[in-house]
Design a protein around this motif. Structure first.
Motif, PDB file in Angstrom:
ATOM      1  N   ALA A  81       0.434  -5.431   4.361  1.00 23.09           N
ATOM      2  CA  ALA A  81       0.272  -3.989   4.155  1.00 23.09           C
ATOM      3  C   ALA A  81       0.339  -3.245   5.484  1.00 23.09           C
ATOM      4  CB  ALA A  81      -1.043  -3.704   3.442  1.00 23.09           C
ATOM      5  N   THR A  82      -0.193  -3.854   6.543  1.00 19.73           N
ATOM      6  CA  THR A  82      -0.098  -3.251   7.874  1.00 19.73           C
ATOM      7  C   THR A  82       1.355  -3.187   8.325  1.00 19.73           C
ATOM      8  OG1 THR A  82      -2.289  -4.089   8.483  1.00 19.73           O
ATOM      9  CG2 THR A  82      -0.835  -3.433  10.278  1.00 19.73           C
ATOM     10  N   LEU A  83       2.084  -4.282   8.118  1.00 28.67           N
ATOM     11  CA  LEU A  83       3.494  -4.335   8.507  1.00 28.67           C
ATOM     12  C   LEU A  83       4.318  -3.297   7.760  1.00 28.67           C
ATOM     13  CD1 LEU A  83       5.668  -5.909  10.146  1.00 28.67           C
ATOM     14  CD2 LEU A  83       5.944  -7.372   8.139  1.00 28.67           C
ATOM     15  N   LEU A  84       4.006  -3.129   6.475  1.00 28.12           N
ATOM     16  CA  LEU A  84       4.759  -2.183   5.639  1.00 28.12           C
ATOM     17  C   LEU A  84       4.222  -0.757   5.721  1.00 28.12           C
ATOM     18  CD1 LEU A  84       5.098  -4.421   2.448  1.00 28.12           C
ATOM     19  CD2 LEU A  84       6.852  -3.982   4.178  1.00 28.12           C
ATOM     20  N   GLN A  85       3.096  -0.564   6.459  1.00 32.66           N
ATOM     21  CA  GLN A  85       2.438   0.742   6.593  1.00 32.66           C
ATOM     22  C   GLN A  85       2.074   1.321   5.217  1.00 32.66           C
ATOM     23  OE1 GLN A  85       4.712   3.382   9.134  1.00 32.66           O
ATOM     24  NE2 GLN A  85       4.369   2.111  10.936  1.00 32.66           N
ATOM     25  N   GLN A  86       1.497   0.458   4.375  1.00 31.11           N
ATOM     26  CA  GLN A  86       1.047   0.868   3.049  1.00 31.11           C
ATOM     27  C   GLN A  86      -0.473   1.051   3.095  1.00 31.11           C
ATOM     28  OE1 GLN A  86       2.512  -1.904   0.114  1.00 31.11           O
ATOM     29  NE2 GLN A  86       4.648  -1.381   0.482  1.00 31.11           N
ATOM     30  N   THR A  87      -0.893   2.286   3.290  1.00 32.27           N
ATOM     31  CA  THR A  87      -2.302   2.584   3.538  1.00 32.27           C
ATOM     32  C   THR A  87      -3.199   2.208   2.373  1.00 32.27           C
ATOM     33  OG1 THR A  87      -1.675   4.399   5.000  1.00 32.27           O
ATOM     34  CG2 THR A  87      -3.922   4.411   4.141  1.00 32.27           C
ATOM     35  N   GLY A  88      -2.800   2.556   1.146  1.00 33.82           N
ATOM     36  CA  GLY A  88      -3.641   2.284  -0.023  1.00 33.82           C
ATOM     37  C   GLY A  88      -3.953   0.814  -0.187  1.00 33.82           C
ATOM     38  N   LEU A 108     -13.975  -9.720   9.994  1.00 30.52           N
ATOM     39  CA  LEU A 108     -14.358  -8.618  10.866  1.00 30.52           C
ATOM     40  C   LEU A 108     -13.277  -8.345  11.909  1.00 30.52           C
ATOM     41  CD1 LEU A 108     -18.131  -9.485  11.411  1.00 30.52           C
ATOM     42  CD2 LEU A 108     -17.203  -7.613  10.035  1.00 30.52           C
ATOM     43  N   TYR A 109     -12.701  -9.408  12.440  1.00 26.81           N
ATOM     44  CA  TYR A 109     -11.653  -9.252  13.459  1.00 26.81           C
ATOM     45  C   TYR A 109     -10.441  -8.529  12.889  1.00 26.81           C
ATOM     46  CZ  TYR A 109      -7.913 -10.543  16.714  1.00 26.81           C
ATOM     47  OH  TYR A 109      -6.857 -10.500  17.586  1.00 26.81           O
ATOM     48  N   ILE A 110      -9.986  -8.965  11.710  1.00 28.75           N
ATOM     49  CA  ILE A 110      -8.791  -8.337  11.145  1.00 28.75           C
ATOM     50  C   ILE A 110      -9.095  -6.920  10.661  1.00 28.75           C
ATOM     51  CG2 ILE A 110      -8.952  -9.017   8.699  1.00 28.75           C
ATOM     52  CD1 ILE A 110      -5.949  -9.871   8.995  1.00 28.75           C
ATOM     53  N   SER A 111     -10.364  -6.654  10.291  1.00 25.78           N
ATOM     54  CA  SER A 111     -10.754  -5.305   9.884  1.00 25.78           C
ATOM     55  C   SER A 111     -10.670  -4.337  11.060  1.00 25.78           C
ATOM     56  CB  SER A 111     -12.178  -5.311   9.321  1.00 25.78           C
ATOM     57  OG  SER A 111     -12.260  -6.089   8.147  1.00 25.78           O
ATOM     58  N   VAL A 112     -11.110  -4.802  12.230  1.00 25.16           N
ATOM     59  CA  VAL A 112     -11.021  -3.965  13.432  1.00 25.16           C
ATOM     60  C   VAL A 112      -9.576  -3.554  13.682  1.00 25.16           C
ATOM     61  CG1 VAL A 112     -11.243  -3.969  15.947  1.00 25.16           C
ATOM     62  CG2 VAL A 112     -13.089  -4.882  14.530  1.00 25.16           C
ATOM     63  N   HIS A 113      -8.684  -4.516  13.609  1.00 27.41           N
ATOM     64  CA  HIS A 113      -7.272  -4.219  13.864  1.00 27.41           C
ATOM     65  C   HIS A 113      -6.671  -3.342  12.769  1.00 27.41           C
ATOM     66  CE1 HIS A 113      -6.284  -6.539  17.481  1.00 27.41           C
ATOM     67  NE2 HIS A 113      -7.260  -7.347  17.092  1.00 27.41           N
ATOM     68  N   TYR A 115      -8.237  -1.069  10.845  1.00 31.39           N
ATOM     69  CA  TYR A 115      -8.699   0.312  11.008  1.00 31.39           C
ATOM     70  C   TYR A 115      -8.090   0.948  12.253  1.00 31.39           C
ATOM     71  CZ  TYR A 115     -12.079  -0.337   7.236  1.00 31.39           C
ATOM     72  OH  TYR A 115     -12.658  -0.561   6.011  1.00 31.39           O
ATOM     73  N   SER A 116      -7.892   0.154  13.282  1.00 29.71           N
ATOM     74  CA  SER A 116      -7.256   0.678  14.489  1.00 29.71           C
ATOM     75  C   SER A 116      -5.822   1.105  14.203  1.00 29.71           C
ATOM     76  CB  SER A 116      -7.283  -0.376  15.592  1.00 29.71           C
ATOM     77  OG  SER A 116      -6.614   0.079  16.740  1.00 29.71           O
ATOM     78  N   ASP A 117      -5.105   0.283  13.446  1.00 29.48           N
ATOM     79  CA  ASP A 117      -3.727   0.636  13.089  1.00 29.48           C
ATOM     80  C   ASP A 117      -3.686   1.886  12.226  1.00 29.48           C
ATOM     81  OD1 ASP A 117      -2.631  -1.469  14.491  1.00 29.48           O
ATOM     82  OD2 ASP A 117      -2.609  -2.832  12.780  1.00 29.48           O
ATOM     83  N   LEU A 118      -4.623   1.984  11.274  1.00 25.54           N
ATOM     84  CA  LEU A 118      -4.677   3.178  10.431  1.00 25.54           C
ATOM     85  C   LEU A 118      -4.972   4.418  11.264  1.00 25.54           C
ATOM     86  CD1 LEU A 118      -6.686   1.831   7.358  1.00 25.54           C
ATOM     87  CD2 LEU A 118      -4.332   2.664   7.319  1.00 25.54           C
ATOM     88  N   SER A 119      -5.886   4.275  12.211  1.00 25.75           N
ATOM     89  CA  SER A 119      -6.238   5.395  13.082  1.00 25.75           C
ATOM     90  C   SER A 119      -5.044   5.842  13.917  1.00 25.75           C
ATOM     91  CB  SER A 119      -7.399   4.989  13.992  1.00 25.75           C
ATOM     92  OG  SER A 119      -7.692   6.012  14.917  1.00 25.75           O
ATOM     93  N   ASN A 120      -4.347   4.870  14.498  1.00 17.53           N
ATOM     94  CA  ASN A 120      -3.185   5.211  15.318  1.00 17.53           C
ATOM     95  C   ASN A 120      -2.087   5.867  14.493  1.00 17.53           C
ATOM     96  OD1 ASN A 120      -4.360   4.171  17.634  1.00 17.53           O
ATOM     97  ND2 ASN A 120      -3.497   2.127  17.326  1.00 17.53           N
ATOM     98  N   HIS A 121      -1.876   5.350  13.290  1.00 20.63           N
ATOM     99  CA  HIS A 121      -0.840   5.921  12.423  1.00 20.63           C
ATOM    100  C   HIS A 121      -1.192   7.356  12.049  1.00 20.63           C
ATOM    101  CE1 HIS A 121       2.319   6.104   9.431  1.00 20.63           C
ATOM    102  NE2 HIS A 121       1.436   6.451   8.510  1.00 20.63           N
TER     103      HIS A 121
END
Length: 317
Positions: A81-88, A108-113, A115-121
């Protein structure tokens, strides 16, 4: 009835029965289990077929009983979903993982990344679609503050006030900026106080503004005003530990020892690891004849100081 009709009936009736039976069998074909779907989808994801995997993972991941497979599927879903930029779907996968695997380091580690990707997007989209909007200016100001670009941050805040002179929070941020600058002007405290008073005109219940005004008054040894400001801050935000501490220390400075006990007890309650809170409460107890309580708090102050490396014994003047 003609012989030809009878012959036709004999020929076609078995065919009709056969077709009907086939239809019934087809309608009763069991559905594919979530486990099988998840296994297939996880394999697709791990082989790079994310566009095919995500819809299958969305349908199955919450219903998997095999915990190892559920975690594997959720993590694969987050990556795809991160790769495809599918927020939902991304938010759904992260939510399910944190519900099912709380405190799991990998989750927890993958959650940090994630949320960081969502924030940057979201930040990029905001900058592209509304670069001159107030939220975009706020975002720029926050980034400039974090990088120590004080003058640029101030320009951003001033632009916001040009658009909306009564926009909440901006005068408070300007005051914070003035008090944070490494080389502030000589009258920086007066300027900060002016900004905080303007903030309170816009937002009379701003606990942060009252607290900073209280600290400025305490540093200037104006303890009556400090007590007034800190008291308001604790009323506007009943869990504001630093405001209780400031109030208690100001009361100690005014030798109102009995009155200082209650706010300092609240400060210790909300910040049990703060040496300054234990020190202040120990002092209040000692001055009101509660020797055993004072000894206990002094011991707790020392323990907290050993953990933090800070003695936490501000002078109540």
């Amino acid at each position: 009835m003609s012989k030809s009709f009878e012959l036709a009936s004999l020929i076609f009736f078995p065919i009709a029965v056969s077709l009907s039976s086939t239809a019934q069998v087809s309608s009763k074909t069991p559905a594919v289990s979530p486990t099988a779907t998840a296994e297939h989808a996880a394999s697709l994801a791990e082989n790079g077929n994310c566009s095919e995997a995500v819809p299958l993972l969305v349908k199955s991941v919450a219903h998997i009983t095999d915990k190892e497979l559920q975690k594997r599927s959720g993590l694969a879903g987050v990556r795809c979903a991160t790769l495809l930029q599918q927020t939902g779907p991304l938010l759904d996968f992260v939510r399910i993982l944190n519900q099912q695997f709380p405190h799991d380091p990998e989750v927890l580690y993958i959650s940090v990344h994630a949320y960081s990707d969502l924030s940057n997007h979201a930040a990029q989209e905001l900058a592209q679609t509304a670069p001159n909007s107030i939220p975009s200016l706020e975002m720029d100001a926050d980034a400039n503050e974090l990088q120590g670009k004080w003058d640029q941050a101030e320009k951003d805040y001033r632009k916001i006030l040009e658009q909306n002179p009564r926009y909440p929070g901006i005068h408070f941020r300007l005051a914070r900026l003035l008090l944070s600058k490494p080389n502030p002007p000589a009258d920086f405290q007066d300027q900060a106080k002016k900004e905080l008073l303007q903030e309170l005109e816009i937002d009379p219940a701003n606990a942060g503004a009252e607290y900073v005004l209280g600290e400025l008054a305490r540093q200037a040894s104006d303890f009556p005003e400090a007590i007034q400001r800190f008291t308001k801050a604790t009323k506007f935000d009943p869990s504001f530990a630093d405001a209780y501490l400031g109030l208690g220390m100001s009361l100690l400075a005014e030798k109102n020892y009995a009155e200082a006990v209650a706010p300092l007890e609240m400060a210790v309650k909300f910040q049990p690891g703060n040496p300054a809170a234990h020190y202040g409460l120990a002092t209040a107890y000692a001055r009101t004849g509660r020797k055993e309580d004072a000894q206990r708090e002094f011991a707790l102050q020392q323990q907290a100081a050993d953990r933090t490396g800070n003695q936490g014994a501000p002078n109540p003047q």
